[in-house]
Design a protein around this motif. Sequence first.
Motif: not given
Length: 353
Positions: A101-104, A257-275
Motif C-alpha cells: 500500500g505504500i509502493g509505486h 526483521k526491520t525495514n525502512q523506505g519512503d519515510d516509512f518504517y516497519s518492524v516485525g517478528w516471526l515466532t515458532g509454534v512452541a510460542y
Amino acid sequence: MITKPIKTNVITGFLGVGKTSLIKQLLANKPNDETWAVLVNEFGEIGVDASLINKTSRNDVFIKEVAGGCLCCAAGVPTQVAINQIIQRAKPDRILIEPTGIGHPQQIIKVLKAPHYQQVIDLKATLCLVDARKVADPRYHQHPIFIEQLCIADVVIANKSELYETKDQQALNDFLQQLQLRPVVVEARAHFSAPGLIHSLLEQLDKPQKMRINADVQLVNKSTLPKPSLLSAKSAMWEGEDKSSPKPLTANEIRCKTNQGDDFYSVGWLTGVAYCFEFEKLMSWFESFKRPWVLRVKAVMITADGILAVNMVDGQLTLAELDETMDSRVEIISSTQLDAQQLQAQLLGCLVV
C-alpha cells in the motif's frame, strides 16, 4: 510453452483500505473451472497478508508472497522471477498482483507491459481501493503514492462507504476531477457483501488496462531486463533463486526483521509454534499501538484460545479467528522508527507462563 496470454490485474490502494479482503472475495467467487494466482507484496520483512488470505485445500488457487520492500520499485529481475515462477508452477488463468500500500504501482505496470511479456501477460483493468473519508486529509491527498495509485486506476473502489458522509464521496469525486481522471467509480460496503457487487467487480476485471502511465516514471534499468524469450522453458528467468522464501522456522525460534523506505518504517517478528500467547496480554499490547505514528498493525498469533488474526488501521482494531497457521507473525508499520528491542521484550511478556 504458454499458449494463451494470462489475464493479469493489479489491485492497489493505501494501507488498510481492504485490498486483501477484496482479493479473498474475488477468489471465493471466481469461475470454478479457472486456476487463479495471487502475488502479494508487503513493505515489511515478515509478510502477514498471505496468511490472512484463506488458504484452503483448493488446488485452483496459488498464492505467493514477496515481503520486504516495494515490489514496484524492485521491479527488476527478482520481481520478474516471482511472476515467472507463478506462471510456471500454477499455470494460472488469471494473476492478481497486490503491491504494498505504500509502493509505486506504476513501475509494476510498466514491467508487465514490457516487450518480453507481450505474449505472456494480458494486462487487464487496474483496480484502486480508496477510503473516501481520507481524501480531505492532506496526509493522503498530498501524498505522491496516494495520487499515483489513483492515476493508474481503471476502476476506483470507494470502500467502506457505509461509514461515509455525503461530503466524503463528493470529496473523492472532486479530487478525481482535479486530477483529470475518469475511472469507473464503484461503491463498496460491509466487506464487499452487497448483492451483485463481487459479480460486477469480476466483470470489471476483464476490461482492458488503459489508464495513462506518466512518462516521468522511469522503467527499470534496461540492463536488468532478460534477453532470452520468456516462452522458452530453458530461459534462466524461470530458474532464478526464490530469495523471498526464508529458511524454515524452528519451533523455538524467534526472528525480528526491520525495514525502512519512503519515510516509512516497519518492524516485525516471526515466532515458532512452541510460542503460545495469552489473549488478554496480547490485546493490551496491541491497544498500545493506537498512536498517530502507527499506520498499520497486522498479525497472526497462536494463542491459548486459538489462532488469532489481528488488523489495525487508524486505531481501529479488528479481530478474526483462523483455522491453522505454521507460526505466529506480527508486523508494525509506522511513520517514525520504533524501538524493536523494547517491543520484542513486550511481545515475549505476552507468552503463556
